[in-house]
Design a protein around this motif. Structure first.
Motif, mmCIF file in Angstrom:
data_model
loop_
_atom_site.group_PDB
_atom_site.id
_atom_site.type_symbol
_atom_site.label_atom_id
_atom_site.label_comp_id
_atom_site.label_asym_id
_atom_site.label_seq_id
_atom_site.Cartn_x
_atom_site.Cartn_y
_atom_site.Cartn_z
ATOM 1 N N ASP A 233 4.322 3.549 2.265
ATOM 2 C CA ASP A 233 3.319 4.129 1.390
ATOM 3 C C ASP A 233 3.592 5.624 1.274
ATOM 4 O OD1 ASP A 233 1.029 4.240 -0.193
ATOM 5 O OD2 ASP A 233 -0.263 4.621 1.513
ATOM 6 N N ASN A 234 3.392 6.164 0.081
ATOM 7 C CA ASN A 234 3.564 7.585 -0.124
ATOM 8 C C ASN A 234 2.633 8.015 -1.240
ATOM 9 O OD1 ASN A 234 4.597 10.138 -1.125
ATOM 10 N ND2 ASN A 234 6.372 9.732 0.173
ATOM 11 N N THR A 235 1.742 8.968 -0.955
ATOM 12 C CA THR A 235 0.760 9.403 -1.948
ATOM 13 C C THR A 235 1.396 10.137 -3.121
ATOM 14 O OG1 THR A 235 0.313 11.414 -0.683
ATOM 15 C CG2 THR A 235 -1.142 9.506 -0.295
ATOM 16 N N ASP A 236 2.665 10.558 -2.987
ATOM 17 C CA ASP A 236 3.365 11.178 -4.111
ATOM 18 C C ASP A 236 3.741 10.139 -5.169
ATOM 19 O OD1 ASP A 236 3.245 13.711 -2.961
ATOM 20 O OD2 ASP A 236 5.175 13.467 -1.959
ATOM 21 N N TYR A 237 3.729 8.872 -4.789
ATOM 22 C CA TYR A 237 4.060 7.769 -5.685
ATOM 23 C C TYR A 237 2.947 6.716 -5.611
ATOM 24 C CZ TYR A 237 8.631 9.952 -5.247
ATOM 25 O OH TYR A 237 9.666 10.842 -5.239
ATOM 26 N N PRO A 238 1.772 7.036 -6.133
ATOM 27 C CA PRO A 238 0.610 6.162 -5.922
ATOM 28 C C PRO A 238 0.719 4.782 -6.563
ATOM 29 C CG PRO A 238 0.096 7.879 -7.505
ATOM 30 C CD PRO A 238 1.449 8.197 -6.945
ATOM 31 N N ASP A 239 1.563 4.603 -7.577
ATOM 32 C CA ASP A 239 1.667 3.308 -8.256
ATOM 33 C C ASP A 239 2.804 2.445 -7.706
ATOM 34 O OD1 ASP A 239 -0.461 3.964 -9.924
ATOM 35 O OD2 ASP A 239 0.868 4.941 -11.368
ATOM 36 N N ASP A 240 3.609 3.001 -6.803
ATOM 37 C CA ASP A 240 4.760 2.280 -6.278
ATOM 38 C C ASP A 240 4.387 1.485 -5.035
ATOM 39 O OD1 ASP A 240 6.289 3.353 -8.286
ATOM 40 O OD2 ASP A 240 7.102 4.959 -7.058
ATOM 41 N N ILE A 241 5.098 0.384 -4.834
ATOM 42 C CA ILE A 241 4.898 -0.472 -3.666
ATOM 43 C C ILE A 241 6.249 -0.582 -2.968
ATOM 44 C CG2 ILE A 241 4.240 -2.770 -2.863
ATOM 45 C CD1 ILE A 241 2.732 -3.050 -5.587
ATOM 46 N N PHE A 242 6.417 0.126 -1.855
ATOM 47 C CA PHE A 242 7.688 0.141 -1.147
ATOM 48 C C PHE A 242 7.667 -0.848 0.011
ATOM 49 C CE2 PHE A 242 7.307 4.516 -2.822
ATOM 50 C CZ PHE A 242 8.437 4.527 -3.619
ATOM 51 N N VAL A 243 8.747 -1.621 0.111
ATOM 52 C CA VAL A 243 8.970 -2.506 1.245
ATOM 53 C C VAL A 243 10.343 -2.143 1.801
ATOM 54 C CG1 VAL A 243 9.260 -4.881 2.019
ATOM 55 C CG2 VAL A 243 7.554 -4.353 0.280
ATOM 56 N N VAL A 244 10.402 -1.926 3.107
ATOM 57 C CA VAL A 244 11.653 -1.582 3.768
ATOM 58 C C VAL A 244 12.202 -2.826 4.447
ATOM 59 C CG1 VAL A 244 12.737 -0.097 5.495
ATOM 60 C CG2 VAL A 244 10.787 0.761 4.164
ATOM 61 N N HIS A 245 13.436 -3.163 4.128
ATOM 62 C CA HIS A 245 14.132 -4.289 4.758
ATOM 63 C C HIS A 245 14.957 -3.698 5.893
ATOM 64 C CE1 HIS A 245 17.432 -7.392 4.943
ATOM 65 N NE2 HIS A 245 16.352 -8.145 5.038
ATOM 66 N N THR A 246 14.649 -4.071 7.138
ATOM 67 C CA THR A 246 15.250 -3.414 8.306
ATOM 68 C C THR A 246 16.493 -4.109 8.847
ATOM 69 O OG1 THR A 246 13.847 -4.613 9.862
ATOM 70 C CG2 THR A 246 12.996 -2.517 9.004
ATOM 71 N N GLU A 247 16.791 -5.296 8.342
ATOM 72 C CA GLU A 247 17.974 -6.015 8.797
ATOM 73 C C GLU A 247 19.119 -5.783 7.810
ATOM 74 O OE1 GLU A 247 16.844 -10.103 9.274
ATOM 75 O OE2 GLU A 247 15.507 -9.647 10.939
ATOM 76 N N PHE A 248 20.336 -6.088 8.252
ATOM 77 C CA PHE A 248 21.479 -5.913 7.364
ATOM 78 C C PHE A 248 21.409 -6.882 6.208
ATOM 79 C CE2 PHE A 248 25.760 -6.618 5.845
ATOM 80 C CZ PHE A 248 26.214 -5.329 5.714
ATOM 81 N N PRO A 249 21.602 -6.450 4.999
ATOM 82 C CA PRO A 249 21.832 -5.087 4.561
ATOM 83 C C PRO A 249 20.501 -4.342 4.387
ATOM 84 C CG PRO A 249 22.064 -6.566 2.698
ATOM 85 C CD PRO A 249 21.755 -7.420 3.900
ATOM 86 N N ARG A 250 20.352 -3.234 5.082
ATOM 87 C CA ARG A 250 19.108 -2.465 5.056
ATOM 88 C C ARG A 250 18.911 -1.824 3.677
ATOM 89 N NH1 ARG A 250 19.678 1.966 8.683
ATOM 90 N NH2 ARG A 250 21.841 1.836 8.056
ATOM 91 N N CYS A 251 17.639 -1.817 3.240
ATOM 92 C CA CYS A 251 17.337 -1.237 1.935
ATOM 93 C C CYS A 251 15.846 -0.951 1.815
ATOM 94 C CB CYS A 251 17.782 -2.163 0.810
ATOM 95 S SG CYS A 251 16.959 -3.765 0.801
#
Length: 75
Positions: A10-28
């Motif tokens: 989550d980042n308040t600079d990008y209020p409309d974006d939904i970020f998901v972090v994939h922590t396994e290879f390949p990370r993204c």
């Protein structure tokens, strides 16, 4: 330290974006708003076909993860 396969970002600079972090290879980092993927790995151009297939799988799994997490918040 062991991490879950997906994390919500989550980042308040990008209020409309939904970020998901994939922590396994390949990370993204995936932005579910527009399915953009930012890879945190270096790839060879020979891996392009496999990477396209992997991208689709990861984005679908990230969407499922996000939907499940939102359902849990609603409970």
């Amino acid at each position: 330290m062991e991490y879950p396969k997906f994390l919500l970002g989550d980042n308040t600079d990008y209020p409309d974006d939904i970020f998901v972090v994939h922590t396994e290879f390949p990370r993204c980092i995936i932005n579910l708003k527009d399915d953009q993927v930012e890879w945190l790995e270096e790839f060879d151009t020979n891996d392009e076909k496999e990477l396209l297939q992997e991208t689709q799988i990861i984005v679908e799994a990230a969407s499922t993860f996000y939907d499940r997490e939102i359902e849990r918040y609603d409970d």
